[in-house]
Motif scaffolding. Structure first.
Motif, PDB file in Angstrom:
ATOM      1  N   PRO A 118      19.737 113.886 -10.065  1.00 54.58           N
ATOM      2  CA  PRO A 118      20.436 114.061  -8.793  1.00 54.58           C
ATOM      3  C   PRO A 118      19.877 113.166  -7.696  1.00 54.58           C
ATOM      4  N   GLU A 119      20.787 112.643  -6.883  1.00 58.35           N
ATOM      5  CA  GLU A 119      20.482 111.794  -5.742  1.00 58.35           C
ATOM      6  C   GLU A 119      20.035 110.394  -6.135  1.00 58.35           C
ATOM      7  N   LEU A 151      38.615 118.093 -17.608  1.00 56.82           N
ATOM      8  CA  LEU A 151      37.574 117.409 -16.846  1.00 56.82           C
ATOM      9  C   LEU A 151      36.413 118.357 -16.583  1.00 56.82           C
ATOM     10  N   GLY A 152      35.224 117.792 -16.492  1.00 54.61           N
ATOM     11  CA  GLY A 152      34.058 118.566 -16.088  1.00 54.61           C
ATOM     12  C   GLY A 152      33.109 117.690 -15.314  1.00 54.61           C
ATOM     13  N   PHE A 153      32.503 118.224 -14.268  1.00 54.43           N
ATOM     14  CA  PHE A 153      31.588 117.426 -13.453  1.00 54.43           C
ATOM     15  C   PHE A 153      30.566 118.335 -12.800  1.00 54.43           C
ATOM     16  N   GLU A 154      29.507 117.731 -12.331  1.00 55.46           N
ATOM     17  CA  GLU A 154      28.518 118.461 -11.537  1.00 55.46           C
ATOM     18  C   GLU A 154      27.752 117.481 -10.675  1.00 55.46           C
ATOM     19  N   LYS A 155      27.581 117.856  -9.408  1.00 56.89           N
ATOM     20  CA  LYS A 155      26.665 117.149  -8.509  1.00 56.89           C
ATOM     21  C   LYS A 155      25.623 118.176  -8.110  1.00 56.89           C
ATOM     22  N   MET A 156      24.420 118.018  -8.631  1.00 55.42           N
ATOM     23  CA  MET A 156      23.395 119.049  -8.529  1.00 55.42           C
ATOM     24  C   MET A 156      22.311 118.662  -7.532  1.00 55.42           C
ATOM     25  N   SER A 157      21.435 119.599  -7.280  1.00 57.86           N
ATOM     26  CA  SER A 157      20.275 119.359  -6.430  1.00 57.86           C
ATOM     27  C   SER A 157      19.042 119.189  -7.302  1.00 57.86           C
ATOM     28  N   ARG A 158      18.067 118.477  -6.802  1.00 57.48           N
ATOM     29  CA  ARG A 158      16.829 118.301  -7.554  1.00 57.48           C
ATOM     30  C   ARG A 158      16.105 119.640  -7.692  1.00 57.48           C
TER      31      ARG A 158
END
Length: 395
Positions: free
Chosen positions: A16-17, A106-113
C-alpha cells in the motif's frame, strides 16, 4: 447452461501507498486487460459484480465507470477474504441461470499499511463480524497484543502441532515454496527467494508464525470475463476455460462447537465446498494438476491440503516437505506465489487465483507453467465465514 472464463487480467500487487493510484485506476487496468484478453468491448458486458472490503458503498460503480457508462447493473460484493471468488460465483450463476450471456467479475482493494484488525472494516473487536471466532480462540489460548487474525491462525497451527506432531520446519516449507514460486511472477508483491532457515529466522508475528509465513496487506485488482456457450460461439471466442464446478460453504455449528481453532479458521468449510465442487464437476482431486489456494498464513495451506483431500488429516506437514506440491511433484500449489508472496488485496485475491489458473490451463504462464495442466482448482476463504472452491477445466 455452461459458463466459461473468456478473459482475465490483473494489476501487479503492491505494498500500500507504493504507487500513486486510486482504486478506479486499478480497475481500469485489470478490467481493461480482461476485456482485451477476451477480445470483447465493455458495451458487450451485461452485468458486473464488483468485490471489495475497504471502500464505501457503491465504490463498485465508481470503479466500473472507468470502463464505460452503459447503465448496466453493478453489484457491490463483500465477503471478507473470499470476496473475489464470491464475485466470480455471482458471475457464473448469472450466466448459468440465463440472466446474462457476458458478465465481468471484478475485485480490488486499496489498503492501509500494517496488519489487519479484527475483521475487514471493523476497528472494534467486540463488534467485529468474527467476534464469535475470536471468542473460541480466547477461551482456549487467551488473547495477546499481536494482530488478532495472526493469533487465530497461529492458534490453529499450535493445535495442529499438538495433535499431529507438525513441525515448525514443515510450516516454513510452505512459505519457502511459495516465495520460490513468486520469483517468476511479474505481478507478485514479493519476488525474493528464502530457504526454510530464512523463513524461520524472520521476525516472529505470533508463535509459531514468522512474518514470512503471513500474507501482507496489498493494493491491486483482478478481473475475469465470464460468458455463456452461445455468446462464445456467436463471437467465435477462443482460449476458453470452463467453470466445471463451484461451491460456497459457510459456518455451521461445527465451526464453534468443537472449541478448536482449526475449525474456527474454516477447515470444515473448505472440506464441504470442495466436496460439492468435485461433485458438480464430476472430477476429484486426483484429476487436478494445478492449485491456487488461500495461504493467508502458512498453516492454512496445510489445513487446506487436508480439506481438499490431498492427504489424510495430520499428514499435510509431511506432504509439504515431500515436494509433492511443487514442480515435479503430484500437484503444483500456488505457482503464482500464493497470498504469502504474491500479495493479498482482499477483494482481488480470488479473481487473481482465477487469472493464474486460466493462464496455466492455456499454457500461457511462462516460467511458472505447469506442464500439461488441464484441470485447475481455486480455493478462496474468508473468516466470518465463506469458503469458495472452483474447479476449472481447459476446453
Amino acid at each position: 447452461m455452461k459458463a466459461y472464463v473468456a478473459g482475465v487480467g490483473m494489476t501487479r500487487f503492491e505494498k500500500p501507498e507504493t504507487r500513486d493510484w486510486q482504486y478506479w485506476d486499478m480497475v481500469r487496468e485489470a478490467g481493461g486487460a480482461a476485456l482485451a484478453d477476451a477480445r470483447i468491448e465493455y458495451d458487450e458486458v451485461e452485468q458486473v459484480p464488483v468485490g471489495y472490503c475497504f471502500q464505501p458503498s457503491t465504490a463498485g460503480q465508481r470503479a466500473v465507470y472507468e470502463l464505460g457508462l452503459t447503465g448496466i447493473p453493478v453489484y457491490n460484493v463483500s465477503n471478507n477474504c473470499a470476496t473475489g471468488a464470491t464475485a466470480l460465483m455471482l458471475a457464473r450463476q448469472l450466466v448459468e441461470g440465463g440472466a446474462a450471456d457476458c458478465v465481468l467479475a471484478l475485485g480490488f482493494e486499496k489498503m492501509s499499511r500494517g496488519s489487519l484488525g479484527g475483521g475487514a472494516g471493523s476497528g472494534d473487536l467486540a463488534a467485529s463480524p468474527v467476534a464469535r471466532h475470536y471468542g473460541v480462540m480466547a477461551a482456549r489460548h487467551g488473547f495477546a497484543r499481536t494482530p488478532p487474525t495472526a493469533q487465530l491462525f497461529a492458534a490453529a497451527a499450535r493445535e495442529h502441532q499438538e495433535r499431529y506432531g507438525t513441525t515448525e520446519a514443515q510450516l516454513a516449507a510452505v512459505a519457502a515454496k511459495n516465495h520460490r514460486h513468486s520469483a517468476h511472477n511479474p505481478c507478485a508483491q514479493f519476488r525474493d527467494v528464502y530457504d526454510i532457515a530464512g523463513i524461520r529466522a524472520a521476525p516472529m508475528v505470533h508463535p509459531p508464525l514468522t512474518r514470512l509465513q503471513c500474507s501482507p496487506t496489498s493494493d491491486g485488482a483482478a478481473a475475469a470475463v465470464v460468458v455463456s456457450e452461445r455468446f462464445a460461439e456467436r463471437r467465435s471466442l477462443t482460449g476458453l476455460v470452463e467453470i466445471a464446478g463451484q461451491a460456497m460453504a459457510t459456518d455451521t455449528e461445527q465451526t464453534f462447537a468443537s472449541g478448536s481453532c482449526i475449525d474456527v479458521v474454516g477447515q470444515p468449510l473448505s472440506r464441504a465446498a470442495a466436496r460439492q465442487a468435485y461433485d458438480r464437476a464430476g472430477l476429484g482431486i486426483e484429476d487436478v494438476d494445478v492449485i491456487e489456494l488461500h495461504d493467508c498464513f502458512s498453516v492454512n495451506e496445510l489445513l487446506t491440503y487436508e480439506a481438499l483431500g490431498m492427504c489424510e488429516p495430520g499428514e499435510s506437514g509431511k506432504l509439504a516437505e515431500s515436494g509433492a506440491t511443487t514442480y515435479g511433484g503430484r500437484w503444483v500449489v500456488n505457482p503464482s506465489g500464493g497470498l504469502i508472496s504474491k500479495g493479498h488485496p482482499l477483494g482481488a485475491t480470488g479473481l487473481a487465483q482465477t487469472a493464474e489458473l486460466v493462464w496455466q490451463l492455456r499454457g500461457e504462464a511462462a516460467r511458472r507453467q505447469v506442464e500439461g495442466a488441464r484441470v485447475g482448482l481455486a480455493h478462496n476463504i474468508g473468516l466470518g465465514g465463506a469458503a469458495v472452491v472452483t474447479v476449472l477445466k481447459a476446453v
